[in-house]
Design a protein around this motif. Structure first.
Motif, PDB file in Angstrom:
ATOM      1  N   ARG A  48       0.830  -1.218   0.000  1.00  0.00           N
ATOM      2  CA  ARG A  48       0.000   0.000   0.000  1.00  0.00           C
ATOM      3  C   ARG A  48       0.859   1.260   0.000  1.00  0.00           C
ATOM      4  O   ARG A  48       0.639   2.185  -0.800  1.00  0.00           O
ATOM      5  CB  ARG A  48      -0.898  -0.008   1.229  1.00  0.00           C
ATOM      6  CG  ARG A  48      -1.758   1.235   1.407  1.00  0.00           C
ATOM      7  CD  ARG A  48      -2.219   1.356   2.850  1.00  0.00           C
ATOM      8  NE  ARG A  48      -1.072   1.500   3.755  1.00  0.00           N
ATOM      9  CZ  ARG A  48      -1.006   0.913   4.967  1.00  0.00           C
ATOM     10  NH1 ARG A  48      -1.985   0.149   5.410  1.00  0.00           N
ATOM     11  NH2 ARG A  48       0.057   1.113   5.716  1.00  0.00           N
ATOM     12  N   ALA A  52       1.247   4.120  -3.038  1.00  0.00           N
ATOM     13  CA  ALA A  52       1.008   5.550  -2.857  1.00  0.00           C
ATOM     14  C   ALA A  52       2.226   6.354  -3.264  1.00  0.00           C
ATOM     15  O   ALA A  52       2.109   7.398  -3.933  1.00  0.00           O
ATOM     16  CB  ALA A  52       0.630   5.827  -1.402  1.00  0.00           C
ATOM     17  N   GLU A  77      -6.867   3.150   0.465  1.00  0.00           N
ATOM     18  CA  GLU A  77      -6.155   4.266  -0.169  1.00  0.00           C
ATOM     19  C   GLU A  77      -6.902   4.793  -1.392  1.00  0.00           C
ATOM     20  O   GLU A  77      -6.441   5.734  -2.050  1.00  0.00           O
ATOM     21  CB  GLU A  77      -4.753   3.817  -0.602  1.00  0.00           C
ATOM     22  CG  GLU A  77      -3.772   3.628   0.532  1.00  0.00           C
ATOM     23  CD  GLU A  77      -3.405   4.940   1.226  1.00  0.00           C
ATOM     24  OE1 GLU A  77      -3.280   5.977   0.527  1.00  0.00           O
ATOM     25  OE2 GLU A  77      -3.285   4.933   2.459  1.00  0.00           O
TER      26      GLU A  77
END
Length: 206
Positions: A48, A52, A77
């Motif tokens: 994750r 990002a 997210e």
């Protein structure tokens, strides 16, 4: 846990797709508790965070999605849509119930894949490890990726060295290759593998 229940040692000792199917069929319903929670499994969070950082966008293919831990992390997210692929139909049924995937595919990633293709991001959390998947899967996954697609793959660091992932990657049409070694398990993890590292492997399809 009962003595013969599936665990990390039995997973690392797997030999072939049929053995994997049997183990994960049995483990699917308890995997999130008896493995992910008990071992403080960190890789979904690593995936994750790297997604990002590197501007991941959909559609995403979650390779070896299992019970959907990465799908949950990406959904938090707002990254998606996400499709799941895994060898185990039973694990995918657990993932399906979480409602974080657009589509789910039961397939062996070491063989040619019947997928829609054009994925902008391909991720994996714990599939490239002892007893599981080696670098022979990479060409099939590249075929499912759009040109310039981002790959974020966790590869067990010992598995990476033992199975020649560096040589395999050098022979493939990839760019922007980089690595980060991170812990697989967090505080409270126990057992012989509690201190294992994953080599987070980041690249783009040329």
């Amino acid at each position: 846990m009962p003595r013969n229940s599936p665990d990390l040692s039995s997973a690392y000792a797997l030999d072939g797709a049929d053995a994997s199917r049997r183990l994960y069929a049995e483990w699917a319903e308890t995997y999130d508790i008896t493995f992910a929670a008990d071992m403080a499994f960190l890789i979904p969070g690593h995936v994750r965070d790297l997604c990002a950082r590197h501007g991941a966008r959909g559609p995403v293919l979650d390779i070896g999605a299992g019970t959907g831990l990465v799908g949950e992390a990406l959904a938090a997210e707002g990254i998606g849509p996400v499709d799941a692929i895994d060898l185990s139909p039973e694990m995918l049924e657990v993932a399906r119930a979480k409602g974080v995937y657009r589509a789910l595919h039961a397939a062996d990633v070491t063989r040619p894949l019947d997928l829609p293709g054009g994925y902008a991001t391909l991720v994996s959390s714990g599939t490239f490890t002892h007893g599981h998947v080696g670098p022979d899967a990479l060409p099939h996954l590249l075929e499912a990726a759009a040109p310039g697609a981002l790959f974020i793959l966790s590869i067990n660091a010992e598995h990476f060295a033992a199975h020649g992932f560096d040589t395999a990657l050098d022979a493939l049409p990839v760019t922007d290759l980089m690595f980060e070694d991170r812990p697989i398990y967090g505080a409270g993890a126990k057992g012989d593998h509690a201190g294992d590292l994953t080599r987070m492997t980041i690249f783009r399809r040329a």
